[in-house]
Motif scaffolding. Structure first.
Motif, PDB file in Angstrom:
ATOM      1  N   ASN A  28       0.845  -1.208   0.041  1.00 30.20           N
ATOM      2  CA  ASN A  28       0.012  -0.147  -0.018  1.00 30.20           C
ATOM      3  C   ASN A  28       0.997   1.177  -0.196  1.00 30.20           C
ATOM      4  OD1 ASN A  28      -2.377  -1.413   0.451  1.00 30.20           O
ATOM      5  ND2 ASN A  28      -1.682  -1.984   2.358  1.00 30.20           N
ATOM      6  N   PRO A  29       0.274   2.441  -0.593  1.00 36.13           N
ATOM      7  CA  PRO A  29       1.119   3.654  -0.569  1.00 36.13           C
ATOM      8  C   PRO A  29       1.834   3.919   0.906  1.00 36.13           C
ATOM      9  CG  PRO A  29      -1.102   4.083  -1.591  1.00 36.13           C
ATOM     10  CD  PRO A  29      -1.057   2.592  -0.908  1.00 36.13           C
ATOM     11  N   ILE A  30       2.991   4.463   0.862  1.00 39.04           N
ATOM     12  CA  ILE A  30       3.845   4.598   1.991  1.00 39.04           C
ATOM     13  C   ILE A  30       3.590   6.288   2.397  1.00 39.04           C
ATOM     14  CG2 ILE A  30       6.157   4.736   2.676  1.00 39.04           C
ATOM     15  CD1 ILE A  30       6.787   3.169   0.136  1.00 39.04           C
ATOM     16  N   VAL A  31       3.191   6.471   3.644  1.00 37.60           N
ATOM     17  CA  VAL A  31       3.305   7.695   4.038  1.00 37.60           C
ATOM     18  C   VAL A  31       4.469   8.330   4.626  1.00 37.60           C
ATOM     19  CG1 VAL A  31       1.927   9.058   6.200  1.00 37.60           C
ATOM     20  CG2 VAL A  31       0.786   7.098   4.951  1.00 37.60           C
ATOM     21  N   VAL A  32       4.699   9.460   4.086  1.00 41.21           N
ATOM     22  CA  VAL A  32       6.193  10.101   4.415  1.00 41.21           C
ATOM     23  C   VAL A  32       5.708  11.362   5.133  1.00 41.21           C
ATOM     24  CG1 VAL A  32       7.435   9.087   2.592  1.00 41.21           C
ATOM     25  CG2 VAL A  32       6.063  10.886   2.109  1.00 41.21           C
ATOM     26  N   THR A  33       6.661  11.617   6.166  1.00 35.16           N
ATOM     27  CA  THR A  33       6.441  12.800   6.892  1.00 35.16           C
ATOM     28  C   THR A  33       7.452  13.659   7.143  1.00 35.16           C
ATOM     29  OG1 THR A  33       6.899  11.793   8.862  1.00 35.16           O
ATOM     30  CG2 THR A  33       4.645  11.866   8.463  1.00 35.16           C
ATOM     31  N   GLU A  34       8.916  13.043   6.789  1.00 37.27           N
ATOM     32  CA  GLU A  34      10.198  13.873   6.628  1.00 37.27           C
ATOM     33  C   GLU A  34      10.837  13.717   5.320  1.00 37.27           C
ATOM     34  OE1 GLU A  34       9.298  15.242  10.222  1.00 37.27           O
ATOM     35  OE2 GLU A  34      10.885  15.549   8.899  1.00 37.27           O
ATOM     36  N   SER A  35      11.893  14.609   5.365  1.00 36.51           N
ATOM     37  CA  SER A  35      12.676  14.384   4.139  1.00 36.51           C
ATOM     38  C   SER A  35      13.333  13.036   4.081  1.00 36.51           C
ATOM     39  CB  SER A  35      13.825  15.599   4.284  1.00 36.51           C
ATOM     40  OG  SER A  35      13.101  16.813   4.122  1.00 36.51           O
ATOM     41  N   GLY A  36      13.425  12.540   2.948  1.00 34.42           N
ATOM     42  CA  GLY A  36      14.488  11.093   2.909  1.00 34.42           C
ATOM     43  C   GLY A  36      14.266  10.584   1.347  1.00 34.42           C
ATOM     44  N   VAL A  37      14.525   9.379   0.946  1.00 31.59           N
ATOM     45  CA  VAL A  37      14.422   8.783  -0.225  1.00 31.59           C
ATOM     46  C   VAL A  37      13.890   7.383  -0.096  1.00 31.59           C
ATOM     47  CG1 VAL A  37      16.620   7.901  -0.239  1.00 31.59           C
ATOM     48  CG2 VAL A  37      15.787   8.272  -2.345  1.00 31.59           C
ATOM     49  N   ILE A  38      12.970   7.248  -1.187  1.00 35.82           N
ATOM     50  CA  ILE A  38      12.381   6.009  -1.100  1.00 35.82           C
ATOM     51  C   ILE A  38      12.920   5.313  -2.353  1.00 35.82           C
ATOM     52  CG2 ILE A  38      10.139   4.608  -1.848  1.00 35.82           C
ATOM     53  CD1 ILE A  38       8.679   6.972  -0.368  1.00 35.82           C
ATOM     54  N   LYS A  39      13.586   4.206  -2.438  1.00 32.95           N
ATOM     55  CA  LYS A  39      14.010   3.381  -3.404  1.00 32.95           C
ATOM     56  C   LYS A  39      13.158   1.919  -3.693  1.00 32.95           C
ATOM     57  CE  LYS A  39      18.920   5.153  -3.302  1.00 32.95           C
ATOM     58  NZ  LYS A  39      20.146   4.943  -3.192  1.00 32.95           N
ATOM     59  N   ALA A  40      12.933   1.639  -4.961  1.00 36.18           N
ATOM     60  CA  ALA A  40      12.132   0.552  -5.013  1.00 36.18           C
ATOM     61  C   ALA A  40      12.818  -0.177  -6.294  1.00 36.18           C
ATOM     62  CB  ALA A  40      10.698   0.879  -5.431  1.00 36.18           C
ATOM     63  N   ILE A  41      12.198  -1.576  -6.120  1.00 38.38           N
ATOM     64  CA  ILE A  41      12.943  -2.430  -7.290  1.00 38.38           C
ATOM     65  C   ILE A  41      11.728  -3.288  -7.651  1.00 38.38           C
ATOM     66  CG2 ILE A  41      13.996  -4.081  -5.782  1.00 38.38           C
ATOM     67  CD1 ILE A  41      16.264  -4.539  -7.787  1.00 38.38           C
ATOM     68  N   VAL A  42      11.619  -4.061  -8.832  1.00 38.98           N
ATOM     69  CA  VAL A  42      10.681  -4.830  -9.376  1.00 38.98           C
ATOM     70  C   VAL A  42      11.258  -6.281  -9.681  1.00 38.98           C
ATOM     71  CG1 VAL A  42       9.069  -5.332 -10.970  1.00 38.98           C
ATOM     72  CG2 VAL A  42       9.256  -2.962 -10.135  1.00 38.98           C
ATOM     73  N   TYR A  43      10.554  -7.173  -9.219  1.00 35.17           N
ATOM     74  CA  TYR A  43      10.976  -8.737  -9.508  1.00 35.17           C
ATOM     75  C   TYR A  43       9.853  -9.124 -10.430  1.00 35.17           C
ATOM     76  CZ  TYR A  43      14.641  -8.158  -6.134  1.00 35.17           C
ATOM     77  OH  TYR A  43      15.658  -7.788  -5.301  1.00 35.17           O
ATOM     78  N   VAL A  44      10.287  -9.842 -11.465  1.00 31.85           N
ATOM     79  CA  VAL A  44       9.166 -10.618 -12.387  1.00 31.85           C
ATOM     80  C   VAL A  44       9.703 -11.889 -12.658  1.00 31.85           C
ATOM     81  CG1 VAL A  44       7.950 -10.338 -14.631  1.00 31.85           C
ATOM     82  CG2 VAL A  44       8.043  -8.391 -13.188  1.00 31.85           C
ATOM     83  N   PRO A  45       9.206 -12.933 -12.395  1.00 32.91           N
ATOM     84  CA  PRO A  45       9.564 -14.435 -12.806  1.00 32.91           C
ATOM     85  C   PRO A  45      10.009 -14.314 -14.246  1.00 32.91           C
ATOM     86  CG  PRO A  45       7.546 -14.382 -12.039  1.00 32.91           C
ATOM     87  CD  PRO A  45       7.481 -13.047 -11.965  1.00 32.91           C
ATOM     88  N   GLY A  46      11.153 -14.946 -14.210  1.00 30.22           N
ATOM     89  CA  GLY A  46      12.033 -15.300 -15.643  1.00 30.22           C
ATOM     90  C   GLY A  46      12.800 -14.039 -16.095  1.00 30.22           C
ATOM     91  N   LYS A  47      12.661 -13.018 -15.330  1.00 33.48           N
ATOM     92  CA  LYS A  47      13.249 -11.664 -15.840  1.00 33.48           C
ATOM     93  C   LYS A  47      14.185 -11.336 -14.537  1.00 33.48           C
ATOM     94  CE  LYS A  47      10.386  -9.800 -19.104  1.00 33.48           C
ATOM     95  NZ  LYS A  47       9.497  -8.540 -19.651  1.00 33.48           N
ATOM     96  N   MET A  48      15.486 -10.424 -14.921  1.00 35.35           N
ATOM     97  CA  MET A  48      16.541 -10.019 -14.083  1.00 35.35           C
ATOM     98  C   MET A  48      15.577  -8.965 -13.211  1.00 35.35           C
ATOM     99  SD  MET A  48      19.399 -11.103 -13.292  1.00 35.35           S
ATOM    100  CE  MET A  48      19.413 -12.684 -13.409  1.00 35.35           C
TER     101      MET A  48
END
Ligand code: FHN
Length: 685
Positions: A500-520
């Motif tokens: 679910n959406p992430i609630v942010v209240t302070e400065s910072g950085v959100i990093k994300a990566i995706v995994y899909v079967p059969g792919k890197m």
């Protein structure tokens, strides 16, 4: 009968058309091939030396107590022509040795040298029959520097090339009125001398930005020079095609390659391009400039350029005695040591499917299809990469080492393991950047996630104020699994699973990566969350190329970079800055301040006045006070200046107006041009 005749006629017409097309095609490809063969040596060379040398080496950046000048000293220090000409009588570089210079370039792995035959000051470093403002007629040195260097280059198998400035502060005809006379009776005759006497591989033009020079003149000069020497290569500064410091040509323009300056393209390009860069902060010799890039930075720049399909032209500014600065020689030796081990991963390299994997991994391939992985800094016991899959049973090789490195495939990527022996730097074949030859193919990666809204994703920035808000992460693939972090670390399979959406209240950085079967796993995407000290709005527009993270950059607590103006500054071209800070509630404060940049060399001036207004309803504003800045003087050093209005008040809204100079002052090279105003922090305390 008549029907057969018509069919035969059509057949003849089709054959004629076809042979015409064929003819044109073969003519076009012939030209292309000719172009290609003409460009081949340059495309394979990849690495060259730029040399800025001339009368400006005599004052070595210093004039009347100011020490920040370089090759622009005549202009920036406003030295009268007659006064500047006196440097010629002091130009006597007895220690100049062309062989040594060329040898140092060659030992560093540089395949060509581009030296300033004439810079903007108009002084000629060769024996010109067209002018007496040259090294033979005006200096005690009386040696033809272009001749000695071109001979030395031929002797050592390095390609001799020359820089030549179209702008000429010394020649009486280089102006709007007489540009045609200057072009036909001075510029072209001198270029004929240079091409016929010293046979350059490249002519590297500059100073094309003067109003009196046009793309048409540039194209005509290009065609004239190519007739003079068909194999000549000419940069895109012969015309007006260059897109500022980014340097690539905007659309069809004269010239064979783009010329980014002091920067490297963000992504790979199949177009011909060459990034030119200083080793410190000046092109010409400045004895007080000790801000040298490290060997690691310079080698990684070379690798970054090669992975993106370009050439790297690294500058040296020799002294008035004719010597390379000690640090330049040291850097050249270190780069040379690295090239001895890794040159096969530099020369003749081509771009590969991918050019990068994060900040410290680059990829490129050779014409045999072998792929090289460049790693900035030793990766430790193992290296994880996900964009290449080695051929089963194949070993990975560290260039310069006989070690056959084993690897294994995991869900996160390919892990190459290193023996303990290589953990000791002295056992490694080279320093700083490590190159691995991999016999492999490009992997298919999952598509990158989007972090935040479309608008936020476009700038990779989210501005929050007050009580924070939610950040959604999305991935194009249906069966995508998203993992993310909020502490700045690189997400992986162990990181938090996104639901679910992430609630942010302070400065910072959100990093994300995706995994899909059969792919890197996908490339990591991120969103910088910036909590401004105040809610800010601007009533004046800033330049898109100097936008940092938008208005919040003025209240994010981060200072702009003094050298790279793209980082952290809002740039206003010929305009004042008007900002309104919403403190959220009525607050008592005693000072309002703003920090601004001064860099006259880049046409950036401090505001002439800072005016502050206050309001409690955001509609009616009262004048709180103003601070006037001193008239800018040309000697003033580059700096970040904090302008403060110290005045007690209580208000919710604070309006700050930083009034621009509007135009560059009369003493400035940009006289009458739009002056820039750069701001990076506003504060109410
Ligand atoms: O003004 C010149 C500068 O002195 C230097 O020669 C650089 C090198 O590319 N070019 C111009 C600035 O763009």
């Amino acid at each position: 009968m008549k029907k057969n005749f018509l069919i035969r006629l059509q057949l003849v017409a089709v054959c004629l058309l076809f042979s015409l097309l064929l003819l044109n095609y073969s003519r076009a490809t012939a030209q292309l091939n000719a172009n290609d063969t003409r460009m081949d040596w340059w495309r394979n060379a990849k690495f060259g030396m730029f040399i800025h040398w001339g009368l400006y080496a005599v004052p070595a950046g210093e004039y009347k107590g100011s020490t920040n000048f370089g090759e622009w000293i005549m202009q920036e220090a406003q030295i009268p022509k007659g006064e500047y000409e006196k440097f010629a009588s002091q130009f006597n570089p007895r220690k100049f040795n062309a062989d040594e210079w060329v040898q140092m370039a060659k030992n560093a792995g540089m395949k060509y040298i581009v030296i300033t035959s004439k810079h903007h000051d108009g002084f000629c470093l060769w024996d010109s029959k067209v002018s007496d403002y040259d090294v033979m007629d005006r200096t005690p040195f009386k040696r033809d520097i272009m001749k000695e260097l071109s001979d030395a280059c031929k002797k050592h198998g390095v390609v001799f090339c020359m820089y030549h400035s179209i702008m000429d502060w010394h020649h009486p005809d280089e102006n709007k009125t007489n540009i045609a006379k200057y072009r036909e009776e001075y510029l072209k005759p001198q270029l004929k001398e240079l091409v016929t006497k010293y046979d350059p591989g490249v002519l590297w033009f500059d100073g094309e930005w003067v109003e009196e020079w046009t793309e048409e003149q540039g194209q005509a000069l290009y065609d004239w020079l190519r007739k003079l020497k068909p194999g000549l290569i000419i940069n895109n500064r012969i015309g007006k095609g260059r897109n500022g410091m980014q340097g690539m040509s905007k659309g069809k323009a004269a010239g064979d390659f783009g010329t980014p300056e002091q920067e490297i393209l963000d992504t790979k390009s199949e177009l011909d391009w060459e990034s030119c860069m200083t080793m410190n902060d000046h092109w010409g010799y400045n004895k007080n400039d000790h801000n040298w890039k490290t060997a690691n930075q310079l080698i990684w720049n070379l690798v970054d350029v090669v992975a993106k399909g370009g050439n790297y032209l690294l500058n040296v500014g020799p002294t008035g005695e004719g010597l390379f600065p000690d640090v330049s020689m040291h850097r050249l030796r270190e780069i040379g040591d690295w090239m001895k081990v890794n040159k096969e991963a530099i020369y003749s390299m081509k771009t590969w499917d991918y050019f990068q994997e994060g900040d410290n991994i680059r990829y490129a391939r050779n014409t045999k299809g072998e792929v090289f992985v460049y790693c900035n800094g030793w990766p430790g016991n193992e290296l994880m990469i996900k964009k290449i899959k080695p051929v089963a049973g194949s070993a990975v090789q560290l260039l310069g080492s006989k070690e056959k490195l084993s690897w294994k495939e995991t869900a996160e990527g390919i892990i190459i393991s290193f023996p303990t022996s290589l953990q000791n730097e002295t056992n490694r074949p080279a320093k700083y950047v490590y190159v691995f030859k991999v016999n492999g193919t490009a992997q298919t990666l999952a598509a990158m996630p989007q972090v935040g809204t479309d608008e936020e994703a476009a700038t990779k920035t989210k501005v929050i104020a007050g009580n924070g808000s939610a950040v959604a992460i999305s991935a194009p693939a249906k069966n995508a699994m998203i993992r993310y972090t909020t502490d700045g670390s690189t997400p992986n399979l162990q990181s938090a699973l996104y639901n679910n959406p992430i609630v942010v209240t302070e400065s910072g950085v959100i990093k994300a990566i995706v995994y899909v079967p059969g792919k890197m796993p996908s490339d990591v995407n991120e969103l910088k969350v910036v909590k401004g000290k105040y809610v800010i709005s601007l009533n004046s527009s800033y330049a898109s190329q100097y936008a940092a993270m938008g208005p919040v950059s003025l209240v994010d607590g981060w200072s702009g970079d003094l050298k790279d103006f793209h980082k952290g500054w809002l740039g206003f071209e010929g305009k004042s800055m008007e900002a309104i800070l919403d403190l959220g509630i009525e607050k008592k404060f005693s000072k309002v301040s703003g920090s601004f940049l001064r860099n006259h060399g880049s046409w950036i001036f401090l505001p002439v006045k800072l005016t502050v207004f206050t309001s409690n309803d955001g509609k009616e504003y009262q004048l709180l006070g103003e601070v006037a800045e001193a008239i800018p003087q040309q000697q003033e050093e580059n700096e970040r200046k904090v302008i403060v209005l110290a005045k007690e008040s209580t208000a919710r809204y604070v309006k700050v107006i930083a009034e621009t100079m509007g135009q560059c002052p009369a003493w400035h090279s940009g006289n009458g041009g739009k002056a820039w105003l750069f701001a990076d922090e506003l504060s109410v305390e």
